[in-house]
Scaffold this motif. Structure first.
Motif, PDB file in Angstrom:
ATOM      1  N   GLN A   1      -6.456   2.522   0.634  1.00  0.00           N
ATOM      2  CA  GLN A   1      -6.368   1.987   1.952  1.00  0.00           C
ATOM      3  C   GLN A   1      -7.259   0.993   2.556  1.00  0.00           C
ATOM      4  OE1 GLN A   1      -7.021   5.204   1.669  1.00  0.00           O
ATOM      5  NE2 GLN A   1      -8.571   5.698   2.799  1.00  0.00           N
TER       6      GLN A   1
ATOM      7  N   LEU B   1       0.776  -1.289  -0.108  1.00  0.00           N
ATOM      8  CA  LEU B   1       0.021  -0.052  -0.210  1.00  0.00           C
ATOM      9  C   LEU B   1       0.869   1.264   0.085  1.00  0.00           C
ATOM     10  CD1 LEU B   1      -2.881   1.365   0.472  1.00  0.00           C
ATOM     11  CD2 LEU B   1      -2.499   1.074   2.886  1.00  0.00           C
TER      12      LEU B   1
ATOM     13  N   TYR C   1      -4.348  -0.612  11.477  1.00  0.00           N
ATOM     14  CA  TYR C   1      -5.451   0.270  11.992  1.00  0.00           C
ATOM     15  C   TYR C   1      -5.488   0.801  13.545  1.00  0.00           C
ATOM     16  CZ  TYR C   1     -10.042   2.430  11.877  1.00  0.00           C
ATOM     17  OH  TYR C   1     -11.150   3.437  12.077  1.00  0.00           O
TER      18      TYR C   1
ATOM     19  N   LEU D   1       3.167  -0.999   4.052  1.00  0.00           N
ATOM     20  CA  LEU D   1       2.906   0.371   3.650  1.00  0.00           C
ATOM     21  C   LEU D   1       4.236   1.072   3.190  1.00  0.00           C
ATOM     22  CD1 LEU D   1       0.877   2.775   3.656  1.00  0.00           C
ATOM     23  CD2 LEU D   1       1.623   3.357   5.866  1.00  0.00           C
TER      24      LEU D   1
ATOM     25  N   LEU E   1      -3.838   6.287   6.089  1.00  0.00           N
ATOM     26  CA  LEU E   1      -4.941   5.418   6.376  1.00  0.00           C
ATOM     27  C   LEU E   1      -6.118   6.429   6.462  1.00  0.00           C
ATOM     28  CD1 LEU E   1      -3.264   2.960   8.536  1.00  0.00           C
ATOM     29  CD2 LEU E   1      -4.015   2.563   6.096  1.00  0.00           C
TER      30      LEU E   1
END
Lengths: 281, 352
Positions: free
Chosen positions: B195, B35, B223, B207, B235
């Motif tokens: 995300q 990501l 998270y 990430l 995020l």
């Protein structure tokens, strides 16, 4: 755009196409029509309507000229496609600067006169030229072989003259093939050459075919290069027509040969266009 | 023992560094998301693994075999492109069959049978004879997916697998991808800039930021505790609040830039810190209640919930609240924050 579909919207397109249509009629359709008429209606009173065609098919000499023209055109087309496709592919995938350089090299010959280029080939292929020396060096020819006034010489020179047409039409199509397709094929286990064969080649076919038609049509009716390289011993149809029209002044026979040439080219072009139209639907 | 190992992989394009020494170790059968924002190097990394790009440094191994210098066709990995990259001159069936045809291990009939079977797996066997241009985007993508899994690749690489689909199809595809993953157990690595997509699909989210790994954690852990300012910001679910932590009588207190004080349960120590507050962990209350003083700046209706933007001096916080709350813009409110929900950016200190 309210006027686009109404009667008013027709005026502008008509204005735009008029000069082109007028030129086509005056400078192409009219003279070609004249030739068609001339080929069927003979000048001498004692001859029948199709006598010029009958004479063509009866004479072994003209059949041989026609066959040579057809055979050489096929060879030239095949060779141009064989050389042009990899070149066009390389140009489409090369870095920008290299692609530009290759494009320049390909197009540059178009900027010089056919006569000049052919004269260059005469020097290269002729007696004492570098090609002869090279052939001798590799022992490929025992005597002082000359490609001038040979069919090989015609093909070599014509391929060089016509290569830009093949490369440019094919390049346009290959440039439209997304590189992701080739990358995807690579990740699916196809090596470079398999990717070329299963992905790039089938997708460039429309460009290759239209390039081939263009090259074939031009080869069939080309005059200067075959005439200068081949000489009087190897006449092609265009030079035979020239001979009849200018030297023998037999316009009817020249017209008949021109008509046959036109039919041969159209006989290839029309089915192709129909096929392409069907493929697009 | 990792199945796919990326060791210190770097990539430079001229003077720009796309990847700066990335190391990753991925277990067999896991579902990992790469990501990051565009230009973070995630797509370059995927292309390097696929063999479509050569790394400037580093090494990649699959199942112990060094594949760094193998051409893509010999890596036995599969990649699904964002553009699907279906071969336009071949039918769905021929597209799916293509990898088997290139391997040439089975008879043509057997290849077609397997291609049909794989098409049935993505519910497209009834469209086998269609050309890609005669199919919808969602159908094309499922053909691309079938084509990617048919040859049992060692690793399945997906480039932005959901980004070209509309909202409803995205959900279908998400369910389909997860079901396929459960069923086939393929080691899957996918790239995304979204995300939500990363958190919802993957077991593990890596990430990337400016060619480096910023965070590498499970979706849940990432998270719950973003851990870095970049992760919190990217995020999008958390607020980043610069504070000064003070220790008084054994208890920690965070002092906000506008001077308001927030009691803490724990803190990494006194000094200037970055506090991470998730938007659903802030509770809105009337001005008479205790809490931080703030003013509502905007109210954005999201359907099930409402997002408020609240201002405290120069700071703006995003708050996710139940939809029945009605605080119009301009209303003074109190913000209540459970000290247990406070998280910290660990910038400059070793993670995990």
């Amino acid at each position: 755009m309210p006027g686009a579909q109404g009667g008013q919207g027709l005026v502008e397109p008509i204005v735009l196409v008029t000069p082109g249509i007028a030129l086509l009629f005056g400078a192409f359709l009219f003279p070609v029509g004249q030739i068609l008429v001339l080929s069927v209606v003979p000048s001498g009173e004692e001859l029948g309507a199709w006598s010029n065609f009958a004479r063509f098919f009866a004479d072994d000499y003209y059949i041989r000229v026609a066959w040579r023209t057809f055979r050489l055109s096929l060879l030239i087309t095949a060779a141009t496609a064989l050389i042009g496709f990899p070149l066009a592919y390389a140009m489409a995938r090369a870095p920008r600067w290299l692609a530009f350089l290759l494009l320049l090299l390909t197009v540059l010959p178009l900027m010089t006169s056919v006569v000049v280029r052919t004269f260059g080939w005469m020097m290269v292929l002729g007696r004492g030229g570098p090609v002869t020396d090279l052939l001798m060096l590799f022992g490929l020819s025992a005597r002082n072989a000359v490609l001038l006034q040979t069919e090989t010489g015609i093909v070599v020179a014509m391929v060089q003259v016509l290569l830009p047409f093949m490369v440019l039409t094919t390049l346009g199509v290959i440039a439209g093939i997304h590189p992701h397709l080739e990358e995807a094929a690579r990740t699916m286990g196809a090596g470079f050459y398999k990717t070329l064969r299963h992905v790039v080649l089938p997708l460039s076919l429309p460009g290759l075919v239209s390039g081939s038609l263009l090259v074939f049509a031009i080869s069939m009716s080309s005059f200067i290069t075959p005439n200068l390289i081949g000489g009087v011993r190897l006449p092609v149809m265009a030079s035979a027509i020239y001979q009849q029209a200018i030297h023998t002044l037999d316009w009817g026979f020249a017209a008949a040969q021109s008509t046959l040439l036109l039919i041969a080219v159209l006989g290839l072009l029309v089915p192709y266009l129909a096929l392409m139209r069907r493929a697009r639907v | 023992m990792s199945f796919l190992a990326i060791e210190n992989v770097g990539k430079r394009f001229g003077h720009t560094t796309a990847l700066d020494g990335v190391s990753l170790s991925i277990e067999r059968g896991s579902f990992v998301a790469l990501l990051g924002p565009s230009g973070c190097g995630k797509s370059t990394l995927l292309r390097i693994i696929a063999g479509l790009e050569t790394p400037s440094s580093g090494r990649i191994t699959v199942d112990g075999e060094d594949i760094t210098s193998l051409p893509p066709e010999r890596r036995r990995l599969a990649m699904m492109f964002q553009s699907y990259a279906l071969l336009p001159h071949m039918t769905a069936l021929e597209n799916v069959r293509f990898p088997l045809r290139m391997q040439g291990k089975e008879s043509a009939a057997e290849q077609r049978r397997r291609a049909m079977e794989t098409l049935a797996l993505v519910d497209l066997d009834h469209l086998a004879e269609r050309l890609p241009r005669e199919m919808s985007g969602g159908q094309q993508q499922r053909v691309a997916l079938a084509r990617a899994i048919i040859a049992e690749p060692r690793v399945l690489l997906l480039d932005e697998p959901l980004s070209n689909l509309d909202a409803r199809l995205r959900e279908d595809m998400q369910i389909e991808l997860q079901a396929l993953h459960r069923r086939l157990g393929l080691t899957t690595l996918f790239v995304t800039h979204d995300q939500e997509e990363a958190l919802s699909l993957a077991d593990r989210v890596v990430l990337l930021n400016q060619g480096r790994i910023d965070r590498d954690a499970t979706a849940d852990a990432l998270y719950d505790d973003p851990g870095t300012a970049f992760a919190a910001d990217f995020l999008g679910a958390a607020n980043l609040v610069p504070v000064t932590v003070e220790a008084t009588d054994g208890a920690y207190i965070a002092i906000l830039e506008d001077g308001q004080r927030l009691p803490l349960a724990e803190a990494p120590g006194p000094g200037p810190r970055q506090l991470i507050l998730r938007q659903e962990d802030i509770t809105l209350a009337d001005p008479t209640a205790p809490g931080l003083e703030a003013t509502i700046e905007a109210r954005i209706f999201l359907g099930a919930r409402v997002r408020y933007l609240a201002r405290l001096g120069d700071l703006r916080l995003r708050i996710l609240a139940p939809r029945h709350l009605q605080y119009p813009p301009g209303t003074p409110v109190r913000l209540r924050i459970d000290p247990e929900t406070c998280r910290w950016s660990r910038e400059g200190s070793p993670l995990n």
